[in-house]
Design an enzyme around this catalytic site. Structure first.
Site, short mmCIF file in Angstrom:
data_model
loop_
_atom_site.label_atom_id
_atom_site.label_comp_id
_atom_site.label_asym_id
_atom_site.label_seq_id
_atom_site.Cartn_x
_atom_site.Cartn_y
_atom_site.Cartn_z
CG HIS A 171 11.94 -28.73 -0.19
ND1 HIS A 171 11.89 -28.37 1.14
CD2 HIS A 171 13.22 -29.09 -0.41
CE1 HIS A 171 13.09 -28.51 1.67
NE2 HIS A 171 13.92 -28.94 0.75
CG ASP A 229 16.67 -35.81 -10.22
OD1 ASP A 229 16.63 -37.02 -10.52
OD2 ASP A 229 16.51 -34.90 -11.04
CD GLU A 277 18.20 -37.31 -13.63
OE1 GLU A 277 19.23 -36.74 -13.21
OE2 GLU A 277 17.17 -37.46 -12.94
P1 FAD Z 1 5.35 -29.19 0.29
O1 FAD Z 1 6.06 -28.14 -0.49
O2 FAD Z 1 5.34 -29.06 1.75
O3 FAD Z 1 3.85 -29.33 -0.26
C1 FAD Z 1 3.58 -29.34 -1.64
C2 FAD Z 1 2.08 -29.37 -1.89
O4 FAD Z 1 1.56 -30.63 -1.47
C3 FAD Z 1 1.30 -28.33 -1.09
O5 FAD Z 1 0.15 -27.96 -1.80
C4 FAD Z 1 0.90 -29.09 0.16
O6 FAD Z 1 -0.25 -28.55 0.77
C5 FAD Z 1 0.64 -30.48 -0.41
N1 FAD Z 1 0.95 -31.54 0.54
C6 FAD Z 1 2.08 -31.75 1.25
N2 FAD Z 1 1.98 -32.87 1.96
C7 FAD Z 1 0.76 -33.39 1.69
C8 FAD Z 1 0.06 -34.55 2.12
N3 FAD Z 1 0.60 -35.41 2.97
N4 FAD Z 1 -1.19 -34.77 1.63
C9 FAD Z 1 -1.76 -33.90 0.76
N5 FAD Z 1 -1.16 -32.79 0.33
C10 FAD Z 1 0.10 -32.54 0.78
N6 FAD Z 1 10.13 -32.88 -7.80
C11 FAD Z 1 10.27 -33.98 -8.57
O7 FAD Z 1 9.29 -34.50 -9.06
N7 FAD Z 1 11.51 -34.51 -8.79
C12 FAD Z 1 12.63 -34.00 -8.24
O8 FAD Z 1 13.71 -34.51 -8.47
C13 FAD Z 1 12.50 -32.86 -7.42
N8 FAD Z 1 13.59 -32.31 -6.83
C14 FAD Z 1 13.43 -31.22 -6.04
C15 FAD Z 1 14.56 -30.67 -5.44
C16 FAD Z 1 14.46 -29.58 -4.63
C17 FAD Z 1 15.69 -29.00 -3.99
C18 FAD Z 1 13.20 -28.97 -4.44
C19 FAD Z 1 13.07 -27.75 -3.61
C20 FAD Z 1 12.06 -29.50 -5.02
C21 FAD Z 1 12.16 -30.63 -5.85
N9 FAD Z 1 11.06 -31.19 -6.46
C22 FAD Z 1 11.21 -32.31 -7.24
C23 FAD Z 1 9.72 -30.61 -6.31
C24 FAD Z 1 8.96 -31.30 -5.18
O9 FAD Z 1 8.62 -32.61 -5.54
C25 FAD Z 1 7.65 -30.58 -4.86
O10 FAD Z 1 7.84 -29.24 -4.64
C26 FAD Z 1 7.02 -31.26 -3.65
O11 FAD Z 1 5.68 -30.86 -3.53
C27 FAD Z 1 7.77 -30.85 -2.41
O12 FAD Z 1 7.57 -31.79 -1.41
P2 FAD Z 1 7.38 -31.27 0.07
O13 FAD Z 1 7.30 -32.48 0.91
O14 FAD Z 1 8.34 -30.24 0.46
O15 FAD Z 1 5.90 -30.63 -0.10
#
Ligand code: FAD
Length: 465
Positions: free
Chosen positions: A67, A124, A234
């Site tokens: 994400h 969120d 918020e």
């Molecule tokens: P990924 O996108 O898969 O990874 C993000 C980063 O973390 C990459 O660099 C990856 O290599 C690294 N990573 C992933 N897993 C691990 C692990 N286990 N150990 C070490 N590194 C790792 N953020 C907020 O703070 N609050 C919100 O309310 C919020 N809402 C969101 C809503 C949507 C629809 C979206 C798309 C994003 C939102 N985000 C929010 C942002 C989100 O927290 C970050 O983009 C987060 O990194 C995404 O989590 P993911 O599991 O998809 O990680």
């Protein structure tokens, strides 16, 4: 080296569908094709893979739910780890939950609520992995009082860049604990996390109100952040038109007469107060002293789980109209309170609803609630999170490039106003920008990188090093 590489390749899923998924993310604009995807069946197996990748000099990106919006979990000609394969809830006790890092916050919600407990802070949107948000911070409606998700972690298990499995906490391997929390995946792959839990209340009163003036709206937000009458607070920017208000609020204010001639924007506050049925809060007291537009209040009583997963309906609606699948050049910045009115006014004067085509956030935070060393914040107790969660319309590469550039300019103006960035976004930063972003924290991060990922194989998509 050649032999190790071939043997490594055999362990990867190199099917077109796996490569396509691993070279995309929620931004849908950056596409780096990896050698293949590794699906670990255990932490030990993942540690061996990391050791072998380091020996072979192959870069690795842990991928949660992908994400990210700018290729942060991607790696060209490297290995993407599908962290969702490690997603078990391992243990829930009286005040903590121990989960594998590929579990989502929805998994955490379900498992902790079954024991009458909850994490104090949710993002969120809860279909993000624990490892993914702990690698960036993790903020939401409860952050003003509970801090970030990274502030509510008790213990982590991590695989470092040389393939060692280590545990760390505030009292053991503290430098690693501080390096990986909001460490953008640079010093280790988080494999397990022990998260703090508190007692959960079964119901939530979810109160939304419309406001006409930015300055009094911000005053109201910080009144709420200071007096704690709500558990979640918020704010949002809403276009001042019947369609704009209907769209941004889920048609929460169908009968409200909108103020004419007040400018392009209105503002919405969402307050949430959890309760037990015998202890329902009084809505009049919850709204006392706030500058709400006449008759612009919407009150819903929801099960707590429905409040925490309130974006499910939004996701379903956006998927239906095709906006969920489009490019998302997002920007989130933290602005000091004393600069917030001028900064936000200036930014809003330069955009139209079509430049965003998504939610516009104004959340009130308090610096003292946030202690994660890797999250730089303005030098101000009161801090505003300002975010444009954009959808690129039209969804062309040219439009996305234009919005990235606009984001960079907003980021630069925010820094000039004493603000900082939230490192999740589609703001193309250079290595120099990253150094500036981390500021006083940078030398410690460089040292931790050297110690825990000496071959620099972890998370190159962040472009930090
Ligand atoms: P990924 O996108 O898969 O990874 C993000 C980063 O973390 C990459 O660099 C990856 O290599 C690294 N990573 C992933 N897993 C691990 C692990 N286990 N150990 C070490 N590194 C790792 N953020 C907020 O703070 N609050 C919100 O309310 C919020 N809402 C969101 C809503 C949507 C629809 C979206 C798309 C994003 C939102 N985000 C929010 C942002 C989100 O927290 C970050 O983009 C987060 O990194 C995404 O989590 P993911 O599991 O998809 O990680």
């Amino acid at each position: 080296m050649e032999h190790v590489t071939n043997e490594l390749l055999d362990r990867l899923d190199r099917s077109p569908s796996a490569l396509a998924e691993a070279s995309d993310d929620w931004g849908h604009t950056v596409h780096a094709t990896p050698l293949g995807v590794f699906t670990p069946s255990s932490v030990a197996e993942l540690a061996v893979l990391v050791q072998d990748a380091q020996t072979a000099g192959i870069a690795i990106a842990a991928r949660g739910r992908g994400h990210s919006t700018l290729g942060q979990a991607q790696v060209a000609s490297g290995i993407v780890i599908d962290m969702q394969a490690l997603s078990r809830v391992l243990e829930v006790d009286a005040d903590s939950i121990w989960v594998e890092a590929g579990a989502t916050w929805r998994h955490v919600l379900e498992a902790s609520l079954a024991a009458g407990l909850t994490p104090p802070i949710f993002t969120d949107y809860i279909d993000l992995t624990v490892g993914g948000t702990l690698s960036v911070g993790g903020l939401g409606s409860q952050t003003f009082r509970a801090g970030l998700q990274t502030d509510n972690v008790l213990e982590l298990e991590v695989i470092t860049g040389d393939g060692q499995i280590m545990t760390c906490s505030p009292t053991a391997q503290r430098d690693l604990f501080d390096a990986v929390r909001a460490g953008l995946g640079q010093c280790g792959i988080i494999t397990k996390a022990r998260l703090a839990l508190i007692p959960a209340q079964p119901m939530t009163r979810y109160v939304r109100s419309l406001h006409a003036d930015l300055e009094t709206f911000l005053t109201d937000l910080f009144t709420l952040a200071a007096d704690g009458r709500f558990d979640g607070v918020e704010g949002f920017v809403v276009h001042n038109s019947p369609e704009g208000v209907a769209q941004a609020t889920g048609n929460a204010f169908p009968d409200t007469a909108l103020p004419a001639g007040e400018g392009t924007w209105l503002y919405m506050i969402e307050g949430a107060k959890s309760y037990t049925p015998e202890n329902a809060p009084d809505t009049t007291s919850l709204l006392a002293g706030l500058s709400v537009l006449p008759s612009a209040v919407n009150v819903l009583d929801l099960p707590y789980a429905a409040y925490i997963s309130r974006l499910d309906l939004v996701e379903a609606a956006l998927r239906q109209i095709g906006l969920w699948q489009l490019p998302h050049p997002w920007i989130d910045v933290f602005v000091p309170r004393n600069a917030a009115v001028d900064f936000i006014r200036r930014e809003l004067a330069q955009i139209t609803p079509d430049d965003v085509a998504g939610p516009m956030l104004i959340y009130p935070y308090r610096r003292s609630a946030i202690t994660t060393p890797n999250v730089p914040l303005p030098e101000s107790e009161e801090i505003v999170l300002f975010a444009l969660l954009r959808t690129a319309l039209p969804p062309t590469p040219e439009r996305v490039a234009q919005l990235w550039s606009a984001n960079y300019d907003i980021y630069a103006r925010c820094l000039a106003a004493g603000g900082t960035g939230y490192a999740i976004d589609a703001v193309p930063l250079t290595a120099q920008d990253w150094q500036k972003h981390f500021g006083a924290r940078w030398p410690a991060l460089v040292e931790a990188k050297q110690r825990y990922d000496p071959a620099h194989i972890l998370a190159p998509g962040q472009k930090v090093f």
